[in-house]
Scaffold this motif. Structure first.
Motif, PDB file in Angstrom:
ATOM      1  N   TYR B 128     -42.705 -21.138  -7.377  1.00  0.00           N
ATOM      2  CA  TYR B 128     -42.015 -20.116  -6.552  1.00  0.00           C
ATOM      3  C   TYR B 128     -41.633 -20.643  -5.221  1.00  0.00           C
ATOM      4  N   SER B 129     -40.624 -19.877  -4.637  1.00  0.00           N
ATOM      5  CA  SER B 129     -40.239 -20.247  -3.051  1.00  0.00           C
ATOM      6  C   SER B 129     -40.839 -19.243  -2.293  1.00  0.00           C
ATOM      7  N   SER B 130     -41.134 -19.815  -0.950  1.00  0.00           N
ATOM      8  CA  SER B 130     -41.675 -18.747  -0.079  1.00  0.00           C
ATOM      9  C   SER B 130     -40.949 -18.696   1.390  1.00  0.00           C
ATOM     10  N   LYS B 131     -41.203 -17.481   1.835  1.00  0.00           N
ATOM     11  CA  LYS B 131     -40.548 -17.529   3.052  1.00  0.00           C
ATOM     12  C   LYS B 131     -41.809 -16.730   3.916  1.00  0.00           C
ATOM     13  N   THR B 132     -42.416 -17.042   5.119  1.00  0.00           N
ATOM     14  CA  THR B 132     -43.621 -16.345   5.824  1.00  0.00           C
ATOM     15  C   THR B 132     -43.460 -16.010   7.477  1.00  0.00           C
ATOM     16  N   MET B 133     -43.807 -15.036   7.687  1.00  0.00           N
ATOM     17  CA  MET B 133     -43.439 -14.487   8.898  1.00  0.00           C
ATOM     18  C   MET B 133     -44.389 -13.549   9.484  1.00  0.00           C
ATOM     19  N   ASN B 134     -44.464 -13.724  10.869  1.00  0.00           N
ATOM     20  CA  ASN B 134     -45.693 -12.904  11.486  1.00  0.00           C
ATOM     21  C   ASN B 134     -45.170 -11.591  11.985  1.00  0.00           C
ATOM     22  N   PHE B 135     -46.118 -10.530  11.956  1.00  0.00           N
ATOM     23  CA  PHE B 135     -45.969  -9.343  12.729  1.00  0.00           C
ATOM     24  C   PHE B 135     -47.002  -9.162  13.707  1.00  0.00           C
ATOM     25  N   ASN B 136     -46.577  -8.650  14.917  1.00  0.00           N
ATOM     26  CA  ASN B 136     -47.602  -8.245  15.990  1.00  0.00           C
ATOM     27  C   ASN B 136     -48.120  -6.748  15.982  1.00  0.00           C
ATOM     28  N   VAL B 137     -49.395  -6.640  16.012  1.00  0.00           N
ATOM     29  CA  VAL B 137     -49.445  -5.239  15.487  1.00  0.00           C
ATOM     30  C   VAL B 137     -50.293  -4.644  16.805  1.00  0.00           C
ATOM     31  N   LYS B 138     -50.173  -3.496  17.414  1.00  0.00           N
ATOM     32  CA  LYS B 138     -50.954  -2.662  18.492  1.00  0.00           C
ATOM     33  C   LYS B 138     -51.489  -1.757  17.537  1.00  0.00           C
ATOM     34  N   ILE B 139     -52.742  -1.471  18.034  1.00  0.00           N
ATOM     35  CA  ILE B 139     -53.607  -0.547  17.214  1.00  0.00           C
ATOM     36  C   ILE B 139     -54.023   0.675  18.385  1.00  0.00           C
ATOM     37  N   TYR B 140     -53.792   1.687  18.196  1.00  0.00           N
ATOM     38  CA  TYR B 140     -54.190   2.817  19.383  1.00  0.00           C
ATOM     39  C   TYR B 140     -55.109   3.709  18.891  1.00  0.00           C
TER      40      TYR B 140
END
Lengths: 178, 140
Positions: B128-140
């Motif tokens: 497989y090939s892969s692309k990885t990214m980040n999500f920033n999450v705020k939890i209220y």
């Protein structure tokens, strides 16, 4: 009316916050660039040392890579990714029990989940060189082969020393003292 | 925020992607939140969503928590070993359309880290090939 000590202390705090918010974006870009160069150095170092270490099943090098963390969060992943990868796990015997070592799975486990990086303080950037196949320790100690061949003895120690020297050069190239 | 939020935040991102045209009805991609990827018979394309680093709080007591999620898109390589760039581009385009602006799902506020791609290249899953990214999450 002259400033009193509590007003001075308050102003110092405000200025420190502003300074941090201005410096941090610049410092972040520079820190990541330095660690990125160091990670590339590690990969090229490993690729150049085939005379001291020879892959058998490729699971050890499959389990090797660099990870850059910012405040404990993974921001860049640089697996070693040899041209040839393991076609299956390697079976090892440890204390008379047999274990299957799949290098890529172990590296995946090291990166996934909420483990992050233990150095999670604000403003810290960390490059971790990860090699998760458990027999890497035996390779480094020269006990993997059990005989006079001692393939790979001191390999990880040498890598650590080379990395410690290289970070000084990279920082100097970016205008920072050791 | 409760302990269960640790798992449900990844599921919330997956639900948002499904609700906004990524995979789902056309079956182009499977989703695996929270380390649920099967050990065999992997699909042609799949998305993992896992926690990245610890939960943290910018305040000393109650209130906002924050965390990060890794989204890893894996696409099976065709027989010649080169990346399947057509399928990759198609899925990345779908994901991009779904997350290009910050969005809210329940008590979670998500924003894609557009400044940095964590990884792009051969996947740690063989073939497989892969692309990885980040999500920033705020939890209220």
């Amino acid at each position: 009316m002259p400033l009193n000590e509590s007003m001075r202390a308050h102003n110092r705090e405000v200025m420190a916050k502003i300074a941090r918010s201005q410096v941090y974006p610049l410092a972040r870009k520079e820190a990541l660039a330095i660690l990125d160069e160091l990670g590339m150095f590690v990969k090229s170092w490993i690729a150049s040392k085939t005379y001291t270490y020879k892959d058998q099943t490729y699971n050890l090098t499959d389990s090797t890579g660099c990870a850059i963390y910012e405040n404990g969060k993974l921001v860049k992943f640089m697996p070693y990714m040899n041209r040839k990868q393991a076609s299956g796990p390697r079976t090892i015997t440890y204390h008379r029990a047999r274990f299957a070592v799949d290098g890529r799975s172990l590296l995946r486990e090291a990166l996934s989940g909420n483990a992050g990086c233990p150095l999670g303080r604000y403003g810290t950037f960390t490059l971790a060189v990860i090699s998760t196949a458990p027999y890497g320790v035996w390779v480094n100690e020269g006990s993997g082969d059990g005989g006079p061949n001692k393939r790979g003895r001191g390999w990880f120690d040498e890598l650590r020393k080379a990395t410690e020297q290289e970070i000084i050069k990279i920082k100097a190239a970016h205008g920072y003292s050791a | 925020m409760t302990i269960e939020d640790v798992n449900t935040v990844a599921e919330a991102l997956v639900n948002h992607l499904k609700a906004n045209g990524v995979g789902g009805t056309d079956g182009v991609v499977e989703f695996y939140p929270n380390d649920t990827v099967p050990t065999s018979n992997l699909p042609e394309s799949f998305v993992e969503v896992v926690g990245n680093g610890a939960l943290s709080t910018p305040v000393s007591d109650f209130g906002i928590r924050s965390c990060s999620l890794l989204l890893i898109l894996n696409v099976k390589l065709p027989g010649d070993g080169a990346a399947n760039s057509v399928r990759e581009s198609y899925l990345l385009n779908r994901i991009s359309n779904a997350v290009k602006n910050p969005f809210v799902r329940g008590s979670y506020h998500f924003s894609l880290d557009k400044k940095n791609l964590v990884y792009s290249g051969r996947s740690l899953y063989a073939g497989y090939s892969s692309k990885t990214m980040n999500f920033n999450v705020k939890i209220y």
